[in-house]
Write a protein that holds these residues in place. Structure first.
Motif, PDB file in Angstrom:
ATOM      1  N   ALA A 169       0.837  -1.206   0.000  1.00 50.48           N
ATOM      2  CA  ALA A 169       0.000   0.000   0.000  1.00 50.48           C
ATOM      3  C   ALA A 169       0.871   1.256   0.000  1.00 50.48           C
ATOM      4  CB  ALA A 169      -0.930  -0.012   1.206  1.00 50.48           C
ATOM      5  N   LEU A 170       1.825   1.309   0.913  1.00 50.06           N
ATOM      6  CA  LEU A 170       2.661   2.507   1.048  1.00 50.06           C
ATOM      7  C   LEU A 170       3.583   2.690  -0.155  1.00 50.06           C
ATOM      8  CD1 LEU A 170       2.765   4.455   3.677  1.00 50.06           C
ATOM      9  CD2 LEU A 170       1.366   2.428   3.797  1.00 50.06           C
ATOM     10  N   ASP A 171       4.152   1.594  -0.654  1.00 52.84           N
ATOM     11  CA  ASP A 171       5.036   1.695  -1.822  1.00 52.84           C
ATOM     12  C   ASP A 171       4.289   2.285  -3.011  1.00 52.84           C
ATOM     13  OD1 ASP A 171       7.059   0.620  -0.383  1.00 52.84           O
ATOM     14  OD2 ASP A 171       7.055  -1.347  -1.374  1.00 52.84           O
ATOM     15  N   ALA A 194       3.794  -1.072   7.448  1.00 55.94           N
ATOM     16  CA  ALA A 194       4.846  -0.865   6.446  1.00 55.94           C
ATOM     17  C   ALA A 194       6.140  -0.349   7.092  1.00 55.94           C
ATOM     18  CB  ALA A 194       4.361   0.126   5.398  1.00 55.94           C
ATOM     19  N   ALA A 195       7.227  -0.468   6.339  1.00 53.85           N
ATOM     20  CA  ALA A 195       8.532  -0.011   6.806  1.00 53.85           C
ATOM     21  C   ALA A 195       8.482   1.480   7.155  1.00 53.85           C
ATOM     22  CB  ALA A 195       9.577  -0.263   5.725  1.00 53.85           C
ATOM     23  N   ALA A 196       9.216   1.830   8.230  1.00 56.59           N
ATOM     24  CA  ALA A 196       9.161   3.202   8.756  1.00 56.59           C
ATOM     25  C   ALA A 196       9.544   4.244   7.708  1.00 56.59           C
ATOM     26  CB  ALA A 196      10.069   3.314   9.978  1.00 56.59           C
TER      27      ALA A 196
ATOM     28  N   MET B  72      -3.437  -6.309   7.584  1.00 54.21           N
ATOM     29  CA  MET B  72      -3.664  -7.190   6.435  1.00 54.21           C
ATOM     30  C   MET B  72      -5.065  -7.808   6.459  1.00 54.21           C
ATOM     31  SD  MET B  72      -1.022  -7.194   4.475  1.00 54.21           S
ATOM     32  CE  MET B  72      -0.602  -5.487   4.795  1.00 54.21           C
ATOM     33  N   ALA B  73      -5.856  -7.464   7.479  1.00 55.11           N
ATOM     34  CA  ALA B  73      -7.216  -8.007   7.560  1.00 55.11           C
ATOM     35  C   ALA B  73      -8.181  -7.095   6.814  1.00 55.11           C
ATOM     36  CB  ALA B  73      -7.635  -8.128   9.016  1.00 55.11           C
ATOM     37  N   LEU B  74      -9.272  -7.667   6.364  1.00 56.36           N
ATOM     38  CA  LEU B  74     -10.300  -6.902   5.662  1.00 56.36           C
ATOM     39  C   LEU B  74     -11.336  -6.419   6.669  1.00 56.36           C
ATOM     40  CD1 LEU B  74     -10.765  -9.430   2.729  1.00 56.36           C
ATOM     41  CD2 LEU B  74      -9.599  -7.232   2.578  1.00 56.36           C
TER      42      LEU B  74
END
Lengths: 345, 102
Positions: A169-171, A194-196, B72-74
């Protein structure tokens, strides 16, 4: 593209599929492997690459990634051919008794033996439980609902909505923001898995006004004839509002679905393949099943059980591939011919 | 120890929980439709439940790892938990959970 011919085609490049390459290789059987993921390891690398495994005989502690690396190293002398990022789609019996496996990428592999080592099935993206979401999934390049970004350029000039808090998502927030008309990220909390450094970059983009972030979730999709026009978002306080979007990219990781294997004509029992415990062959001769995908009295879903199943399967598969040859059972510790195959003598 | 579980069709089930086991194991062994793909390793978010009727607040707080995994859950809600991380004990007797959509 001409069909590939080989001895054995293995569906699934997880730990058991990889060890099957080794056991089959000792018997001079060549393998091609098909896996929907883009790398080897299956659940070991997809679900728990960093988590330690304590029950591999002789290795007191090993992570999913390390175990995969070692199995790859062990299989390497037999030069397995991998078809990553491809889903085994159809299986057809040929007139000469062999099998033809076709993938969704158009690869065709003809083999004497099929080994299903598919775990619980194919890893596929998690689909948010929104009514009608499937009608937006094939809207076309850059519009509608997509679970992966293949060509970034197709998303240029679009109003993009991304959901999720992991690395994907963040990428994609960071990569698509420069070319989107607008980019909005929604996530259920003001914290991210996600990674900081990715999170910091996203926060910077938000400050610069290039990304909008809402603590919210998508409640409904709107549009006509498969063309997305917007979504309903809901905040923590249950307030709902309309948000315009051409494109919705949900990134919630992968889940496992049995997939096309169910259509191969193999007898299944509750999504598992019943096998005999001498050959680990399904009820269709020439199709074997090893690892988590099979079932038999006393079955345990353990990696170590899968290794045993691979060894016995290889013995049986040899006779299918080489019906007129005698199998000479040898030990790697004492056989110079096996050691030559392994490249150690 | 009792566990009340509501499945995706809205049907209520009364399950027996074992001390020290997880709620996920009770759901799975009770035949409810829960994937629990990673088998309880807090690595897949497919045993996602909503904890109802004030039980959420009574449970020990989720670990950092579980909070991350819930990303990661919906359809995550404020009362979302991963059922493989809820340990059954006398203090959870009667806990009520709803299996999240997939």
């Amino acid at each position: 593209m001409a069909a590939i011919e080989t001895d054995v085609v293995i569906i699934g490049a997880g730990p058991i599929g990889l060890f099957a390459v080794f056991e089959l290789g000792l018997l001079d059987l060549k393998c091609h492997l098909v896996d929907i993921l883009d790398r080897a390891g299956g659940q070991c690398t997809e679900l728990y690459p960093e988590k330690p495994i304590y029950d591999i005989p002789g290795i007191p502690i090993v992570t999913g990634q390390e175990l995969t690396n070692r199995l790859m190293e062990q299989a390497a002398p037999f030069a397995p051919q991998f078809h990553f990022g491809e889903m085994a789609k159809t299986l057809e019996k040929l007139d000469d008794g062999r099998w033809k496996l076709s993938t969704d990428a158009g690869t065709e592999i003809i083999a004497h033996v099929v080994v299903v080592a598919a775990g619980a099935g194919s890893f596929v993206p998690k689909r948010p439980p929104l009514p009608g979401i499937e009608t937006f999934e094939n809207a076309g390049d850059g519009i509608g609902v997509h679970y992966a970004v293949r060509k970034m350029e197709t998303f240029r000039g679009k109003n993009i909505l991304i959901a999720g808090g992991g690395d994907s998502a963040l990428d994609w927030v960071i990569n698509l923001a420069p070319l989107a008309k607008s980019l909005t990220l929604v996530h259920h909390r003001d914290g991210f898995r996600a990674a900081a450094h990715s999170v910091n970059q996203m926060r910077e983009l938000e400050k610069e006004g290039k990304v909008k972030f809402h603590i919210a979730s998508v409640k409904a999709l709107h549009g006509d004839a498969g063309k997305l026009s917007g979504v309903t978002l809901a905040g923590h306080d249950k307030t709902e509002w309309h948000h315009e979007a051409d494109t919705f990219l949900p990134f919630f990781g992968l889940t496992i679905k049995l997939g096309p294997i169910a259509e191969f004509g193999i007898n299944l029992h509750e999504n598992l393949i019943p096998v005999d415990t001498a050959r680990f062959e399904s009820q269709t001769p020439g199709i074997f099943a090893i690892g988590d995908i099979n079932t038999y009295t006393g079955k345990l879903k353990l990696i170590l059980s899968g290794f045993h199943e691979a060894a016995l399967m290889a013995q049986a598969a040899f006779h299918v591939c080489r019906p007129h040859e005698k199998l000479r059972f040898q030990y790697t510790t004492s056989s110079s011919s096996l050691q030559k195959k392994l490249g150690v003598s | 120890m009792k566990i009340i579980a509501i499945d995706r069709q809205g049907k209520e089930h009364e399950l027996e929980g074992r001390d020290g086991w997880t709620v996920m194991e009770s759901l799975r062994d009770g035949g409810l439709d829960i994937a629990a793909e990673c088998g309880g390793a807090c690595a897949c978010a497919t045993c996602h439940v909503y904890v109802n009727d004030g039980w959420f607040e009574k449970l020990p707080a989720p670990s950092e790892g579980e909070i991350d995994m819930l990303d990661m859950a919906l359809a995550v809600e404020p009362n979302s938990r991963l059922s493989c991380q809820i340990i059954v004990g006398p203090e959870t007797d009667g806990i009520k959970v709803t299996i999240a959509p997939e």
